[in-house]
Write a protein that holds these residues in place. Structure first.
Motif, PDB file in Angstrom:
ATOM      1  N   GLY A   1       0.812  -1.183   0.000  1.00 42.41           N
ATOM      2  CA  GLY A   1       0.000   0.000   0.000  1.00 42.41           C
ATOM      3  C   GLY A   1       0.855   1.246   0.000  1.00 42.41           C
ATOM      4  N   ASP A   2       0.189   2.346  -0.023  1.00 43.51           N
ATOM      5  CA  ASP A   2       0.844   3.653  -0.029  1.00 43.51           C
ATOM      6  C   ASP A   2       1.115   4.080   1.411  1.00 43.51           C
ATOM      7  N   THR A   3       2.321   3.794   1.884  1.00 46.46           N
ATOM      8  CA  THR A   3       2.637   4.064   3.288  1.00 46.46           C
ATOM      9  C   THR A   3       2.669   5.552   3.608  1.00 46.46           C
ATOM     10  N   ALA A   4       3.107   6.372   2.669  1.00 49.23           N
ATOM     11  CA  ALA A   4       3.160   7.820   2.928  1.00 49.23           C
ATOM     12  C   ALA A   4       1.757   8.365   3.190  1.00 49.23           C
ATOM     13  N   THR A   5       0.785   7.910   2.410  1.00 50.19           N
ATOM     14  CA  THR A   5      -0.601   8.356   2.599  1.00 50.19           C
ATOM     15  C   THR A   5      -1.137   7.844   3.931  1.00 50.19           C
ATOM     16  N   ALA A   6      -0.841   6.596   4.251  1.00 49.61           N
ATOM     17  CA  ALA A   6      -1.309   6.023   5.514  1.00 49.61           C
ATOM     18  C   ALA A   6      -0.723   6.786   6.700  1.00 49.61           C
ATOM     19  N   ILE A   7       0.563   7.090   6.635  1.00 51.91           N
ATOM     20  CA  ILE A   7       1.200   7.839   7.723  1.00 51.91           C
ATOM     21  C   ILE A   7       0.538   9.202   7.884  1.00 51.91           C
ATOM     22  N   LYS A   8       0.279   9.897   6.778  1.00 55.66           N
ATOM     23  CA  LYS A   8      -0.386  11.207   6.855  1.00 55.66           C
ATOM     24  C   LYS A   8      -1.774  11.083   7.455  1.00 55.66           C
ATOM     25  N   MET A   9      -2.512  10.022   7.085  1.00 57.65           N
ATOM     26  CA  MET A   9      -3.846   9.808   7.632  1.00 57.65           C
ATOM     27  C   MET A   9      -3.777   9.607   9.146  1.00 57.65           C
ATOM     28  N   TYR A  10      -2.836   8.754   9.601  1.00 61.10           N
ATOM     29  CA  TYR A  10      -2.713   8.522  11.043  1.00 61.10           C
ATOM     30  C   TYR A  10      -2.265   9.784  11.766  1.00 61.10           C
ATOM     31  N   GLU A  11      -1.373  10.569  11.162  1.00 68.47           N
ATOM     32  CA  GLU A  11      -0.952  11.836  11.782  1.00 68.47           C
ATOM     33  C   GLU A  11      -2.129  12.781  11.940  1.00 68.47           C
ATOM     34  N   MET A  12      -3.025  12.811  10.930  1.00 74.78           N
ATOM     35  CA  MET A  12      -4.206  13.669  11.003  1.00 74.78           C
ATOM     36  C   MET A  12      -5.118  13.218  12.151  1.00 74.78           C
ATOM     37  N   VAL A  13      -5.341  11.912  12.265  1.00 73.84           N
ATOM     38  CA  VAL A  13      -6.164  11.390  13.359  1.00 73.84           C
ATOM     39  C   VAL A  13      -5.531  11.745  14.698  1.00 73.84           C
ATOM     40  N   LEU A  14      -4.204  11.596  14.805  1.00 78.21           N
ATOM     41  CA  LEU A  14      -3.523  11.846  16.069  1.00 78.21           C
ATOM     42  C   LEU A  14      -3.489  13.331  16.436  1.00 78.21           C
ATOM     43  N   ARG A  15      -3.561  14.211  15.424  1.00 74.47           N
ATOM     44  CA  ARG A  15      -3.688  15.644  15.746  1.00 74.47           C
ATOM     45  C   ARG A  15      -5.046  15.920  16.396  1.00 74.47           C
ATOM     46  N   LEU A  16      -6.074  15.214  15.930  1.00 70.85           N
ATOM     47  CA  LEU A  16      -7.415  15.379  16.496  1.00 70.85           C
ATOM     48  C   LEU A  16      -7.562  14.660  17.827  1.00 70.85           C
ATOM     49  N   ASP A  17      -6.928  13.502  17.952  1.00 68.86           N
ATOM     50  CA  ASP A  17      -7.005  12.696  19.171  1.00 68.86           C
ATOM     51  C   ASP A  17      -5.663  12.009  19.418  1.00 68.86           C
ATOM     52  N   PRO A  18      -4.775  12.674  20.176  1.00 72.61           N
ATOM     53  CA  PRO A  18      -3.443  12.121  20.423  1.00 72.61           C
ATOM     54  C   PRO A  18      -3.443  10.811  21.213  1.00 72.61           C
ATOM     55  N   THR A  19      -4.603  10.403  21.725  1.00 71.47           N
ATOM     56  CA  THR A  19      -4.692   9.165  22.499  1.00 71.47           C
ATOM     57  C   THR A  19      -5.370   8.035  21.712  1.00 71.47           C
TER      58      THR A  19
END
Length: 135
Positions: free
Chosen positions: A1-19
């Motif tokens: 898969g596209d790991t760069a896109t996945a990492i960005k998606m998880y970073e976005m989620v973690l900005r909204l909810d760091p836990t």
């Protein structure tokens, strides 16, 4: 898969909810697979602090410690994950750790790993080589 896109998606989620444990854990796994063990360890450690009972998190953190060469800590986490959820990945990762530590349980555990494996992938290849290397 596209790991760069996945990492960005998880970073976005973690900005909204760091836990958000799943995002921390999945991002750690991707970072480890990409070779960034320092970031992976930080993310997985945060996930483990939030959810120490999670077998998936213990597996990810244990594998990152294995990849970092910290075998005793890896064994502790992978054994914890194995004791509650013995799937193929956890079994094989624990077996490889035990082989690296020269534990007597390694031979049987590697055998279990190979019995559970019906595909020739990286982890089954590692397990087969480790089993052949044991006395």
């Amino acid at each position: 898969g596209d790991t760069a896109t996945a990492i960005k998606m998880y970073e976005m989620v973690l900005r909204l909810d760091p836990t958000h444990v799943a995002s921390l854990n999945n991002s750690a796994d991707i970072q480890a697979n990409d070779g960034d063990l320092q970031v992976a360890k930080m993310l997985a450690s945060r996930a483990f602090a939030l959810a120490p009972e999670s077998k998936s998190v213990a597996d990810t953190l244990g594998w990152i410690f294995f990849l970092s060469g910290e075998l005793n800590i890896a064994h502790k986490h992978l054994l914890g994950a194995f004791n509650g959820k013995a799937n193929r990945t956890i079994t094989c990762r624990l077996a490889l750790t035990e082989a690296a530590l020269s534990l007597t349980s390694a031979k049987d555990r590697l055998g279990e790993c190979l019995v559970m494996t019906n595909v020739a992938d990286e982890i089954s290849n590692l397990a087969e080589r480790a089993l052949q290397a044991l006395p």
